[in-house]
Motif scaffolding. Structure first.
Motif, PDB file in Angstrom:
ATOM      1  N   ILE A   1       0.595  -1.250   0.055  1.00  0.00           N
ATOM      2  CA  ILE A   1       0.148  -0.196   0.039  1.00  0.00           C
ATOM      3  C   ILE A   1       0.958   1.157  -0.153  1.00  0.00           C
ATOM      4  O   ILE A   1       1.724   1.432   0.917  1.00  0.00           O
ATOM      5  N   ALA A   2       0.655   2.116  -1.049  1.00  0.00           N
ATOM      6  CA  ALA A   2       1.432   3.339  -0.994  1.00  0.00           C
ATOM      7  C   ALA A   2       1.114   4.363   0.127  1.00  0.00           C
ATOM      8  O   ALA A   2      -0.275   4.739   0.031  1.00  0.00           O
ATOM      9  N   ARG A   3       1.905   4.856   0.938  1.00  0.00           N
ATOM     10  CA  ARG A   3       1.771   5.757   2.031  1.00  0.00           C
ATOM     11  C   ARG A   3       2.975   6.842   1.772  1.00  0.00           C
ATOM     12  O   ARG A   3       3.787   7.015   2.490  1.00  0.00           O
ATOM     13  N   PRO A   4       2.834   7.748   0.921  1.00  0.00           N
ATOM     14  CA  PRO A   4       3.791   8.850   0.460  1.00  0.00           C
ATOM     15  C   PRO A   4       3.973   9.706   1.553  1.00  0.00           C
ATOM     16  O   PRO A   4       4.917  10.483   1.482  1.00  0.00           O
ATOM     17  N   HIS A   5       3.075   9.784   2.462  1.00  0.00           N
ATOM     18  CA  HIS A   5       3.036  10.945   3.438  1.00  0.00           C
ATOM     19  C   HIS A   5       3.392  10.259   4.837  1.00  0.00           C
ATOM     20  O   HIS A   5       3.097  11.110   5.819  1.00  0.00           O
ATOM     21  N   GLU A   6       3.826   8.993   4.918  1.00  0.00           N
ATOM     22  CA  GLU A   6       3.685   8.490   6.440  1.00  0.00           C
ATOM     23  C   GLU A   6       4.656   9.082   7.068  1.00  0.00           C
ATOM     24  O   GLU A   6       4.563   9.335   8.233  1.00  0.00           O
ATOM     25  N   HIS A   7       5.991   9.476   6.480  1.00  0.00           N
ATOM     26  CA  HIS A   7       6.904  10.394   7.451  1.00  0.00           C
ATOM     27  C   HIS A   7       6.784  11.758   7.043  1.00  0.00           C
ATOM     28  O   HIS A   7       7.756  12.497   7.534  1.00  0.00           O
ATOM     29  N   GLY A   8       5.752  12.240   6.809  1.00  0.00           N
ATOM     30  CA  GLY A   8       5.560  13.820   6.560  1.00  0.00           C
ATOM     31  C   GLY A   8       6.508  14.292   5.563  1.00  0.00           C
ATOM     32  O   GLY A   8       6.594  13.518   4.427  1.00  0.00           O
ATOM     33  N   PRO A   9       7.229  15.365   5.780  1.00  0.00           N
ATOM     34  CA  PRO A   9       8.261  15.785   4.896  1.00  0.00           C
ATOM     35  C   PRO A   9       9.174  14.760   4.248  1.00  0.00           C
ATOM     36  O   PRO A   9       9.687  14.820   3.284  1.00  0.00           O
ATOM     37  N   ALA A  10       9.550  14.055   4.974  1.00  0.00           N
ATOM     38  CA  ALA A  10      10.383  12.660   4.823  1.00  0.00           C
ATOM     39  C   ALA A  10       9.756  11.720   3.910  1.00  0.00           C
ATOM     40  O   ALA A  10      10.644  10.946   3.164  1.00  0.00           O
ATOM     41  N   GLY A  11       8.708  12.006   3.733  1.00  0.00           N
ATOM     42  CA  GLY A  11       7.702  11.027   2.531  1.00  0.00           C
ATOM     43  C   GLY A  11       7.642   9.612   3.206  1.00  0.00           C
ATOM     44  O   GLY A  11       7.411   9.416   4.580  1.00  0.00           O
ATOM     45  N   GLY A  12       7.579   8.759   2.343  1.00  0.00           N
ATOM     46  CA  GLY A  12       7.029   7.303   2.542  1.00  0.00           C
ATOM     47  C   GLY A  12       7.492   6.486   1.330  1.00  0.00           C
ATOM     48  O   GLY A  12       7.642   6.897   0.180  1.00  0.00           O
ATOM     49  N   GLU A  13       7.075   5.213   1.389  1.00  0.00           N
ATOM     50  CA  GLU A  13       7.054   4.303   0.208  1.00  0.00           C
ATOM     51  C   GLU A  13       5.925   4.678  -0.899  1.00  0.00           C
ATOM     52  O   GLU A  13       4.672   4.573  -0.609  1.00  0.00           O
ATOM     53  N   THR A  14       6.076   4.951  -1.962  1.00  0.00           N
ATOM     54  CA  THR A  14       5.198   5.037  -3.162  1.00  0.00           C
ATOM     55  C   THR A  14       4.972   4.193  -3.936  1.00  0.00           C
ATOM     56  O   THR A  14       4.099   3.838  -4.597  1.00  0.00           O
ATOM     57  N   ALA A  15       6.045   2.998  -3.774  1.00  0.00           N
ATOM     58  CA  ALA A  15       5.907   1.720  -4.584  1.00  0.00           C
ATOM     59  C   ALA A  15       6.738   0.771  -3.959  1.00  0.00           C
ATOM     60  O   ALA A  15       7.759   1.229  -3.191  1.00  0.00           O
ATOM     61  N   PRO A  16       6.654  -0.686  -4.044  1.00  0.00           N
ATOM     62  CA  PRO A  16       7.265  -1.554  -3.235  1.00  0.00           C
ATOM     63  C   PRO A  16       8.695  -1.690  -3.840  1.00  0.00           C
ATOM     64  O   PRO A  16       8.972  -1.551  -5.082  1.00  0.00           O
ATOM     65  N   SER A  17       9.582  -2.062  -3.150  1.00  0.00           N
ATOM     66  CA  SER A  17      11.073  -2.281  -3.680  1.00  0.00           C
ATOM     67  C   SER A  17      11.428  -3.717  -3.659  1.00  0.00           C
ATOM     68  O   SER A  17      12.363  -3.918  -4.082  1.00  0.00           O
ATOM     69  N   VAL A  18      10.389  -4.418  -3.511  1.00  0.00           N
ATOM     70  CA  VAL A  18      10.370  -5.801  -3.467  1.00  0.00           C
ATOM     71  C   VAL A  18       9.363  -6.477  -4.446  1.00  0.00           C
ATOM     72  O   VAL A  18       8.283  -5.694  -4.625  1.00  0.00           O
ATOM     73  N   PRO A  19       9.622  -7.863  -5.016  1.00  0.00           N
ATOM     74  CA  PRO A  19       8.273  -8.129  -5.855  1.00  0.00           C
ATOM     75  C   PRO A  19       7.237  -8.556  -4.608  1.00  0.00           C
ATOM     76  O   PRO A  19       7.375  -8.847  -3.505  1.00  0.00           O
ATOM     77  N   VAL A  20       5.995  -7.984  -5.058  1.00  0.00           N
ATOM     78  CA  VAL A  20       4.674  -8.258  -4.609  1.00  0.00           C
ATOM     79  C   VAL A  20       3.588  -8.796  -5.369  1.00  0.00           C
ATOM     80  O   VAL A  20       3.639  -8.794  -6.597  1.00  0.00           O
ATOM     81  N   THR A  21       2.626  -9.499  -4.806  1.00  0.00           N
ATOM     82  CA  THR A  21       1.568  -9.958  -5.515  1.00  0.00           C
ATOM     83  C   THR A  21       0.558  -8.724  -5.954  1.00  0.00           C
ATOM     84  O   THR A  21       0.183  -8.934  -7.092  1.00  0.00           O
ATOM     85  N   TYR A  22       0.386  -7.738  -5.265  1.00  0.00           N
ATOM     86  CA  TYR A  22      -0.448  -6.701  -5.694  1.00  0.00           C
ATOM     87  C   TYR A  22       0.412  -5.507  -5.050  1.00  0.00           C
ATOM     88  O   TYR A  22       0.857  -5.368  -4.122  1.00  0.00           O
ATOM     89  N   ALA A  23       0.190  -4.404  -5.930  1.00  0.00           N
ATOM     90  CA  ALA A  23       0.644  -2.881  -5.440  1.00  0.00           C
ATOM     91  C   ALA A  23      -0.357  -2.268  -5.719  1.00  0.00           C
ATOM     92  O   ALA A  23      -1.254  -2.171  -6.794  1.00  0.00           O
ATOM     93  N   ALA A  24      -0.829  -1.342  -4.629  1.00  0.00           N
ATOM     94  CA  ALA A  24      -2.030  -0.530  -4.521  1.00  0.00           C
ATOM     95  C   ALA A  24      -1.867   0.834  -4.016  1.00  0.00           C
ATOM     96  O   ALA A  24      -1.154   1.127  -3.341  1.00  0.00           O
ATOM     97  N   ARG A  25      -2.476   1.801  -4.713  1.00  0.00           N
ATOM     98  CA  ARG A  25      -2.454   3.168  -4.083  1.00  0.00           C
ATOM     99  C   ARG A  25      -2.970   3.450  -2.863  1.00  0.00           C
ATOM    100  O   ARG A  25      -2.355   4.152  -1.941  1.00  0.00           O
ATOM    101  N   ASN A  26      -4.027   2.578  -2.305  1.00  0.00           N
ATOM    102  CA  ASN A  26      -4.556   2.523  -1.191  1.00  0.00           C
ATOM    103  C   ASN A  26      -5.266   1.440  -0.907  1.00  0.00           C
ATOM    104  O   ASN A  26      -5.624   0.487  -1.888  1.00  0.00           O
ATOM    105  N   LEU A  27      -6.309   1.480   0.095  1.00  0.00           N
ATOM    106  CA  LEU A  27      -7.035   0.246   0.398  1.00  0.00           C
ATOM    107  C   LEU A  27      -8.091   0.055  -0.540  1.00  0.00           C
ATOM    108  O   LEU A  27      -8.589  -1.178  -0.653  1.00  0.00           O
ATOM    109  N   MET A  28      -8.638   1.213  -0.799  1.00  0.00           N
ATOM    110  CA  MET A  28      -9.925   1.085  -2.032  1.00  0.00           C
ATOM    111  C   MET A  28      -9.380   0.416  -3.319  1.00  0.00           C
ATOM    112  O   MET A  28     -10.059  -0.331  -3.836  1.00  0.00           O
ATOM    113  N   ASP A  29      -8.103   0.873  -3.542  1.00  0.00           N
ATOM    114  CA  ASP A  29      -7.544   0.376  -4.834  1.00  0.00           C
ATOM    115  C   ASP A  29      -7.302  -1.101  -4.729  1.00  0.00           C
ATOM    116  O   ASP A  29      -7.683  -1.944  -5.620  1.00  0.00           O
TER     117      ASP A  29
END
Length: 233
Positions: free
Chosen positions: A198-226
Protein backbone atom coordinates in the motif's frame (compact mmCIF):
# COMPACT_ATOMS: atom_id res chain seq x y z
CA UNK A 1 -4.98 -19.61 -5.12
CA UNK A 2 -7.80 -17.33 -4.05
CA UNK A 3 -6.99 -14.93 -1.23
CA UNK A 4 -9.01 -15.93 1.83
CA UNK A 5 -7.55 -13.79 4.65
CA UNK A 6 -5.80 -10.43 4.87
CA UNK A 7 -3.40 -9.57 7.70
CA UNK A 8 -2.29 -5.98 8.07
CA UNK A 9 0.63 -4.00 9.25
CA UNK A 10 -0.96 -1.16 11.22
CA UNK A 11 1.43 1.71 12.01
CA UNK A 12 1.86 3.57 8.75
CA UNK A 13 -0.31 1.19 6.72
CA UNK A 14 -3.69 1.61 8.43
CA UNK A 15 -3.04 4.53 10.77
CA UNK A 16 -1.14 7.81 10.42
CA UNK A 17 1.22 7.52 13.39
CA UNK A 18 3.14 10.75 12.71
CA UNK A 19 0.19 13.14 12.72
CA UNK A 20 -1.36 11.50 15.76
CA UNK A 21 1.81 11.49 17.82
CA UNK A 22 2.59 15.08 16.85
CA UNK A 23 -0.92 16.19 17.83
CA UNK A 24 -0.74 14.51 21.22
CA UNK A 25 2.84 15.63 21.91
CA UNK A 26 1.95 19.24 21.14
CA UNK A 27 -1.05 19.06 23.47
CA UNK A 28 0.53 17.23 26.38
CA UNK A 29 3.96 18.87 26.31
CA UNK A 30 2.82 22.47 25.76
CA UNK A 31 3.44 23.44 29.42
CA UNK A 32 7.00 22.06 29.30
CA UNK A 33 8.04 22.81 25.70
CA UNK A 34 5.83 25.54 24.20
CA UNK A 35 8.03 25.85 21.09
CA UNK A 36 8.24 22.09 20.48
CA UNK A 37 8.56 20.88 16.89
CA UNK A 38 5.95 18.19 17.43
CA UNK A 39 6.54 16.52 14.08
CA UNK A 40 10.24 16.16 14.79
CA UNK A 41 9.38 14.79 18.23
CA UNK A 42 7.13 12.16 16.65
CA UNK A 43 9.87 11.25 14.17
CA UNK A 44 12.45 10.89 16.92
CA UNK A 45 10.23 8.68 19.06
CA UNK A 46 9.34 6.48 16.13
CA UNK A 47 13.04 6.40 15.27
CA UNK A 48 13.73 4.57 18.55
CA UNK A 49 11.38 1.80 17.53
CA UNK A 50 13.62 -0.69 15.75
CA UNK A 51 16.47 -0.53 18.24
CA UNK A 52 14.07 -0.83 21.17
CA UNK A 53 12.58 -4.05 19.80
CA UNK A 54 15.91 -5.73 19.10
CA UNK A 55 16.56 -7.23 22.57
CA UNK A 56 13.26 -9.16 22.31
CA UNK A 57 13.84 -10.14 18.69
CA UNK A 58 17.35 -11.36 19.49
CA UNK A 59 16.17 -13.44 22.45
CA UNK A 60 18.17 -11.37 24.94
CA UNK A 61 14.96 -10.24 26.62
CA UNK A 62 11.62 -11.90 27.28
CA UNK A 63 8.64 -10.48 25.40
CA UNK A 64 7.24 -7.18 26.67
CA UNK A 65 4.43 -5.29 24.97
CA UNK A 66 4.77 -2.19 22.85
CA UNK A 67 3.51 0.14 25.60
CA UNK A 68 6.46 -0.95 27.72
CA UNK A 69 8.86 -0.42 24.82
CA UNK A 70 7.50 3.09 24.14
CA UNK A 71 7.58 4.04 27.82
CA UNK A 72 11.22 2.98 28.06
CA UNK A 73 12.30 4.98 24.99
CA UNK A 74 10.36 8.14 25.88
CA UNK A 75 12.84 9.55 28.46
CA UNK A 76 15.67 9.59 25.92
CA UNK A 77 13.48 11.45 23.44
CA UNK A 78 12.55 14.04 26.07
CA UNK A 79 16.25 14.54 26.82
CA UNK A 80 17.01 14.86 23.11
CA UNK A 81 14.57 17.79 22.91
CA UNK A 82 15.72 19.34 26.18
CA UNK A 83 12.34 18.79 27.83
CA UNK A 84 12.46 18.50 31.61
CA UNK A 85 9.96 18.33 34.43
CA UNK A 86 7.40 16.13 32.70
CA UNK A 87 5.51 14.30 35.46
CA UNK A 88 4.88 10.58 35.33
CA UNK A 89 1.16 10.90 34.62
CA UNK A 90 1.87 13.01 31.53
CA UNK A 91 4.46 10.47 30.38
CA UNK A 92 1.85 7.73 30.72
CA UNK A 93 -0.59 9.79 28.65
CA UNK A 94 2.07 10.24 25.98
CA UNK A 95 2.44 6.47 25.73
CA UNK A 96 -1.34 6.23 25.39
CA UNK A 97 -1.08 8.55 22.37
CA UNK A 98 -0.16 5.42 20.40
CA UNK A 99 -3.69 4.18 21.19
CA UNK A 100 -5.30 7.38 19.81
CA UNK A 101 -4.01 7.43 16.24
CA UNK A 102 -6.32 8.13 13.31
CA UNK A 103 -6.69 5.91 10.28
CA UNK A 104 -5.78 7.18 6.83
CA UNK A 105 -8.95 8.62 5.28
CA UNK A 106 -9.89 5.69 3.00
CA UNK A 107 -9.13 2.92 5.50
CA UNK A 108 -12.54 2.45 7.22
CA UNK A 109 -14.41 2.11 3.93
CA UNK A 110 -11.64 0.05 2.37
CA UNK A 111 -11.66 -2.35 5.31
CA UNK A 112 -15.44 -2.62 5.16
CA UNK A 113 -15.26 -3.64 1.52
CA UNK A 114 -12.42 -6.10 2.06
CA UNK A 115 -14.24 -7.77 4.95
CA UNK A 116 -17.21 -8.64 2.74
CA UNK A 117 -15.18 -11.43 1.12
CA UNK A 118 -12.18 -12.01 3.39
CA UNK A 119 -11.21 -12.59 7.01
CA UNK A 120 -9.22 -9.66 8.41
CA UNK A 121 -6.72 -9.31 11.25
CA UNK A 122 -3.88 -7.00 12.22
CA UNK A 123 -0.42 -8.51 12.09
CA UNK A 124 1.33 -5.67 13.89
CA UNK A 125 3.99 -5.39 16.54
CA UNK A 126 1.26 -3.87 18.69
CA UNK A 127 -0.37 -5.93 21.44
CA UNK A 128 -4.03 -6.84 21.73
CA UNK A 129 -5.26 -3.84 23.74
CA UNK A 130 -3.42 -1.43 21.44
CA UNK A 131 -4.98 -2.99 18.35
CA UNK A 132 -8.44 -3.03 19.95
CA UNK A 133 -8.20 0.65 20.90
CA UNK A 134 -7.15 1.67 17.39
CA UNK A 135 -9.89 -0.45 15.85
CA UNK A 136 -12.58 1.02 18.10
CA UNK A 137 -11.37 4.58 17.57
CA UNK A 138 -11.50 4.21 13.79
CA UNK A 139 -14.50 1.95 13.36
CA UNK A 140 -12.50 -1.02 12.08
CA UNK A 141 -13.79 -4.57 12.53
CA UNK A 142 -11.30 -7.42 12.75
CA UNK A 143 -12.03 -11.14 12.85
CA UNK A 144 -9.02 -11.79 15.11
CA UNK A 145 -6.13 -9.89 16.71
CA UNK A 146 -2.82 -11.36 15.59
CA UNK A 147 0.73 -10.00 15.71
CA UNK A 148 3.13 -9.21 18.52
CA UNK A 149 0.80 -9.90 21.42
CA UNK A 150 -0.40 -13.15 19.88
CA UNK A 151 3.00 -14.48 18.85
CA UNK A 152 4.94 -12.96 21.78
CA UNK A 153 7.60 -11.60 19.46
CA UNK A 154 8.17 -8.78 16.96
CA UNK A 155 8.44 -8.61 13.19
CA UNK A 156 10.28 -9.72 11.15
CA UNK A 157 10.61 -12.84 13.30
CA UNK A 158 9.10 -15.89 11.56
CA UNK A 159 6.52 -16.58 14.27
CA UNK A 160 4.43 -13.56 13.34
CA UNK A 161 3.96 -14.68 9.75
CA UNK A 162 3.62 -18.39 10.46
CA UNK A 163 1.14 -17.78 13.27
CA UNK A 164 -0.90 -15.48 11.04
CA UNK A 165 -1.26 -18.29 8.52
CA UNK A 166 -1.98 -20.96 11.13
CA UNK A 167 -4.56 -18.87 12.98
CA UNK A 168 -7.01 -18.88 10.08
CA UNK A 169 -6.00 -22.27 8.73
CA UNK A 170 -5.55 -21.30 5.10
CA UNK A 171 -2.55 -22.04 2.93
CA UNK A 172 0.23 -19.41 3.14
CA UNK A 173 -0.50 -18.21 -0.40
CA UNK A 174 -4.18 -17.75 0.53
CA UNK A 175 -3.12 -15.35 3.29
CA UNK A 176 -2.28 -11.82 2.12
CA UNK A 177 0.11 -9.68 4.14
CA UNK A 178 -0.78 -6.02 3.56
CA UNK A 179 1.81 -3.37 4.41
CA UNK A 180 3.27 -0.03 3.37
CA UNK A 181 6.79 -1.31 4.09
CA UNK A 182 8.71 -3.45 1.62
CA UNK A 183 10.85 -5.10 4.31
CA UNK A 184 7.73 -6.42 6.06
CA UNK A 185 6.42 -7.81 2.78
CA UNK A 186 9.74 -9.42 1.91
CA UNK A 187 9.73 -11.21 5.27
CA UNK A 188 6.13 -12.37 4.75
CA UNK A 189 6.89 -13.62 1.24
CA UNK A 190 9.83 -15.64 2.55
CA UNK A 191 7.28 -17.69 4.53
CA UNK A 192 5.02 -18.21 1.52
CA UNK A 193 2.41 -15.50 2.15
CA UNK A 194 0.99 -13.48 -0.70
CA UNK A 195 1.79 -9.78 -0.36
CA UNK A 196 0.15 -6.43 -1.05
CA UNK A 197 1.97 -3.11 -0.92
CA UNK A 198 0.00 0.00 0.00
CA UNK A 199 1.54 3.32 -1.05
CA UNK A 200 1.79 5.78 1.85
CA UNK A 201 3.79 8.71 0.41
CA UNK A 202 3.08 10.90 3.45
CA UNK A 203 3.83 8.38 6.22
CA UNK A 204 6.90 10.29 7.42
CA UNK A 205 5.57 13.76 6.67
CA UNK A 206 8.20 15.84 4.85
CA UNK A 207 10.46 12.78 4.70
CA UNK A 208 7.85 10.98 2.61
CA UNK A 209 7.10 7.30 2.54
CA UNK A 210 7.07 4.37 0.14
CA UNK A 211 5.24 5.20 -3.08
CA UNK A 212 5.91 1.77 -4.57
CA UNK A 213 7.35 -1.54 -3.37
CA UNK A 214 11.07 -2.15 -3.64
CA UNK A 215 10.55 -5.94 -3.63
CA UNK A 216 8.37 -8.24 -5.75
CA UNK A 217 4.77 -8.30 -4.47
CA UNK A 218 1.52 -9.98 -5.47
CA UNK A 219 -0.39 -6.69 -5.53
CA UNK A 220 0.70 -3.05 -5.52
CA UNK A 221 -2.07 -0.60 -4.63
CA UNK A 222 -2.47 3.15 -4.25
CA UNK A 223 -4.53 2.63 -1.08
CA UNK A 224 -6.99 0.15 0.45
CA UNK A 225 -9.80 1.13 -1.90
CA UNK A 226 -7.54 0.31 -4.84
CA UNK A 227 -6.65 -3.02 -3.22
CA UNK A 228 -10.36 -3.77 -2.73
CA UNK A 229 -10.90 -3.08 -6.44
CA UNK A 230 -8.05 -5.42 -7.38
CA UNK A 231 -9.46 -8.18 -5.16
CA UNK A 232 -12.93 -7.76 -6.63
CA UNK A 233 -14.53 -6.45 -3.43
Amino acid sequence: MMIQALVFDVFGTLVDWRSGLAREAARLLAPYAPALDAGAFADAWRGCYGLSLEPVRSGARAYVDLDTIQAESLPDVLVQFGIVGVPEDVRRELVQAWHRLDAWPEVPEGMRRLRERHLLAPNSNGHVRLMVDLARRNGLIFDAILGGGYSRDFKPKPALYRDAVAAFGFAPAETLMVAAHSNDLAAAASHGLSTAHIARPHEHGPAGGETAPSVPVTYAARNLMDLADQLGC
